[in-house]
Design a protein around this motif. Sequence first.
Motif, PDB file in Angstrom:
ATOM      1  N   LEU A   1      -1.153  -4.933 -28.489  1.00 29.40           N
ATOM      2  CA  LEU A   1      -0.974  -3.548 -29.487  1.00 29.40           C
ATOM      3  C   LEU A   1      -0.335  -3.845 -30.690  1.00 29.40           C
ATOM      4  O   LEU A   1      -0.567  -3.346 -31.775  1.00 29.40           O
ATOM      5  CB  LEU A   1      -0.614  -2.481 -28.532  1.00 29.40           C
ATOM      6  N   TRP A   2       0.875  -4.680 -30.497  1.00 26.26           N
ATOM      7  CA  TRP A   2       1.562  -5.128 -31.625  1.00 26.26           C
ATOM      8  C   TRP A   2       0.735  -5.739 -32.671  1.00 26.26           C
ATOM      9  O   TRP A   2       0.920  -5.511 -34.001  1.00 26.26           O
ATOM     10  CB  TRP A   2       2.623  -6.113 -30.970  1.00 26.26           C
ATOM     11  N   LEU A   3      -0.224  -6.590 -32.180  1.00 26.02           N
ATOM     12  CA  LEU A   3      -0.829  -7.309 -33.117  1.00 26.02           C
ATOM     13  C   LEU A   3      -2.153  -6.842 -33.601  1.00 26.02           C
ATOM     14  O   LEU A   3      -2.715  -7.285 -34.463  1.00 26.02           O
ATOM     15  CB  LEU A   3      -1.371  -8.954 -32.552  1.00 26.02           C
ATOM     16  N   CYS A   4      -2.608  -5.802 -32.953  1.00 24.08           N
ATOM     17  CA  CYS A   4      -3.977  -5.412 -33.320  1.00 24.08           C
ATOM     18  C   CYS A   4      -4.021  -3.860 -33.783  1.00 24.08           C
ATOM     19  O   CYS A   4      -3.869  -3.007 -33.133  1.00 24.08           O
ATOM     20  CB  CYS A   4      -4.791  -5.803 -31.995  1.00 24.08           C
ATOM     21  N   VAL A   5      -4.432  -3.815 -35.115  1.00 18.37           N
ATOM     22  CA  VAL A   5      -4.351  -2.472 -35.522  1.00 18.37           C
ATOM     23  C   VAL A   5      -5.607  -1.456 -34.887  1.00 18.37           C
ATOM     24  O   VAL A   5      -5.083  -0.548 -34.511  1.00 18.37           O
ATOM     25  CB  VAL A   5      -4.864  -2.264 -37.214  1.00 18.37           C
ATOM     26  N   SER A   6      -6.807  -2.063 -34.669  1.00 16.98           N
ATOM     27  CA  SER A   6      -7.781  -1.368 -34.189  1.00 16.98           C
ATOM     28  C   SER A   6      -7.318  -0.793 -32.799  1.00 16.98           C
ATOM     29  O   SER A   6      -7.888   0.454 -32.507  1.00 16.98           O
ATOM     30  CB  SER A   6      -9.161  -2.213 -33.921  1.00 16.98           C
ATOM     31  N   CYS A   7      -6.783  -1.567 -31.921  1.00 19.03           N
ATOM     32  CA  CYS A   7      -6.600  -1.258 -30.406  1.00 19.03           C
ATOM     33  C   CYS A   7      -5.429  -0.156 -30.636  1.00 19.03           C
ATOM     34  O   CYS A   7      -5.234   0.674 -29.799  1.00 19.03           O
ATOM     35  CB  CYS A   7      -6.345  -2.145 -29.630  1.00 19.03           C
ATOM     36  N   ARG A   8      -4.487  -0.372 -31.701  1.00 19.42           N
ATOM     37  CA  ARG A   8      -3.425   0.797 -31.918  1.00 19.42           C
ATOM     38  C   ARG A   8      -4.185   1.818 -32.156  1.00 19.42           C
ATOM     39  O   ARG A   8      -3.834   3.084 -31.508  1.00 19.42           O
ATOM     40  CB  ARG A   8      -2.368   0.222 -32.758  1.00 19.42           C
ATOM     41  N   ARG A   9      -5.332   2.058 -32.901  1.00 16.40           N
ATOM     42  CA  ARG A   9      -5.837   3.220 -33.089  1.00 16.40           C
ATOM     43  C   ARG A   9      -6.589   3.776 -31.974  1.00 16.40           C
ATOM     44  O   ARG A   9      -6.608   5.089 -31.826  1.00 16.40           O
ATOM     45  CB  ARG A   9      -6.814   3.217 -34.480  1.00 16.40           C
ATOM     46  N   PHE A  10      -7.248   2.915 -31.270  1.00 14.25           N
ATOM     47  CA  PHE A  10      -7.866   3.178 -30.170  1.00 14.25           C
ATOM     48  C   PHE A  10      -6.903   3.981 -29.155  1.00 14.25           C
ATOM     49  O   PHE A  10      -7.274   5.063 -28.581  1.00 14.25           O
ATOM     50  CB  PHE A  10      -8.492   2.119 -29.372  1.00 14.25           C
ATOM     51  N   ALA A  11      -5.985   3.481 -28.912  1.00 16.49           N
ATOM     52  CA  ALA A  11      -4.843   4.076 -28.082  1.00 16.49           C
ATOM     53  C   ALA A  11      -4.395   5.445 -28.412  1.00 16.49           C
ATOM     54  O   ALA A  11      -4.336   6.396 -27.600  1.00 16.49           O
ATOM     55  CB  ALA A  11      -3.683   3.044 -27.903  1.00 16.49           C
TER      56      ALA A  11
ATOM     57  N   TRP B   1      -7.657   8.090 -37.534  1.00 19.79           N
ATOM     58  CA  TRP B   1      -7.970   9.642 -37.567  1.00 19.79           C
ATOM     59  C   TRP B   1      -6.696  10.165 -38.003  1.00 19.79           C
ATOM     60  O   TRP B   1      -6.769  11.426 -38.212  1.00 19.79           O
ATOM     61  CB  TRP B   1      -8.140   9.940 -36.069  1.00 19.79           C
ATOM     62  N   GLY B   2      -5.592   9.591 -38.196  1.00 18.79           N
ATOM     63  CA  GLY B   2      -4.521  10.491 -38.872  1.00 18.79           C
ATOM     64  C   GLY B   2      -3.961  11.137 -37.756  1.00 18.79           C
ATOM     65  O   GLY B   2      -4.074  10.736 -36.571  1.00 18.79           O
ATOM     66  N   ASN B   3      -3.320  12.312 -37.913  1.00 16.07           N
ATOM     67  CA  ASN B   3      -2.566  13.144 -36.850  1.00 16.07           C
ATOM     68  C   ASN B   3      -3.195  14.459 -36.803  1.00 16.07           C
ATOM     69  O   ASN B   3      -2.444  15.531 -37.247  1.00 16.07           O
ATOM     70  CB  ASN B   3      -1.271  13.122 -37.122  1.00 16.07           C
ATOM     71  N   PRO B   4      -4.558  14.766 -36.495  1.00 14.81           N
ATOM     72  CA  PRO B   4      -5.339  16.078 -36.755  1.00 14.81           C
ATOM     73  C   PRO B   4      -5.188  16.832 -35.447  1.00 14.81           C
ATOM     74  O   PRO B   4      -6.234  17.686 -35.260  1.00 14.81           O
ATOM     75  CB  PRO B   4      -6.789  15.362 -36.738  1.00 14.81           C
TER      76      PRO B   4
END
Lengths: 87, 162
Positions: A31-41, B86-89
């Motif tokens: 998660l520290w390295l990966c933007v997409s997975c941070r967003r997924f979480a 998604w921001g913080n919606p």
Amino acid sequence: MLTCKDASRLISERQERPLGIGELWALRLHLWLCVSCRRFARQLGLLRRVLRTLLRRMETDVDGPELAPEARERIRKVLAERNAGTF
Amino acid sequence: MRDPHKAEEAVQETLLAALQARERFAGQASTRTWLIGILKHKVMDQFRREAREAPLDDPDALADDDIDTHACFAEDGHWHERLSDWGNPEKTLQTNQFWAVLQRCLDFLPARLARLFVLREVMEEETETICQELSITPTNLWTMLYRARMGLRQCLERSWVA
């Protein structure tokens, strides 16, 4: 090193069970390295929080969806029949 | 519950059960809360009946139900496309428009997945209860919830965030 595929699976599963210590650290690093997975979480967390307000909404929301009038009538009939005597 | 007849039946059974048990309702909760509690059980009954007809653990059914989670990832296991922010919606997520989109996205999911997902996330049923009642293993449940979340997330990103 976890792939995003493994990580996404763990992110979903940590809503269901406590992760093992190894899984936890591997996921944290990923998660520290990966933007997409941070967003997924964040998205899964958001989804859970929002969905859990739905029951509360049903409990208080008097403007929620309503039964069709015909359905109301059908239900009224059945209730009257099956409850004859107690009404 | 997608079938309006089954939904109607569940409401009917709930009211019937409530009438029969009304002495036991001591006013400890609001009437709505009490009715929703009964409704939850009725919905679970319904799911259980359907699960008996088409067992959830049937491998063929599982394959049928597959939201193609593999398609989201490249061969090296990375996301095909970068996920959007998604921001913080939290606020917009409570609007009726969002609930409409969510309903549509749930309808796109295979029925079984949607049912399990709603049971777990909306009705907040415990994992153990779901596994027991529908006789599936936790691992299977987690896999199906994962698929449901992947499918739903993708649909929401396409039709609501964008």
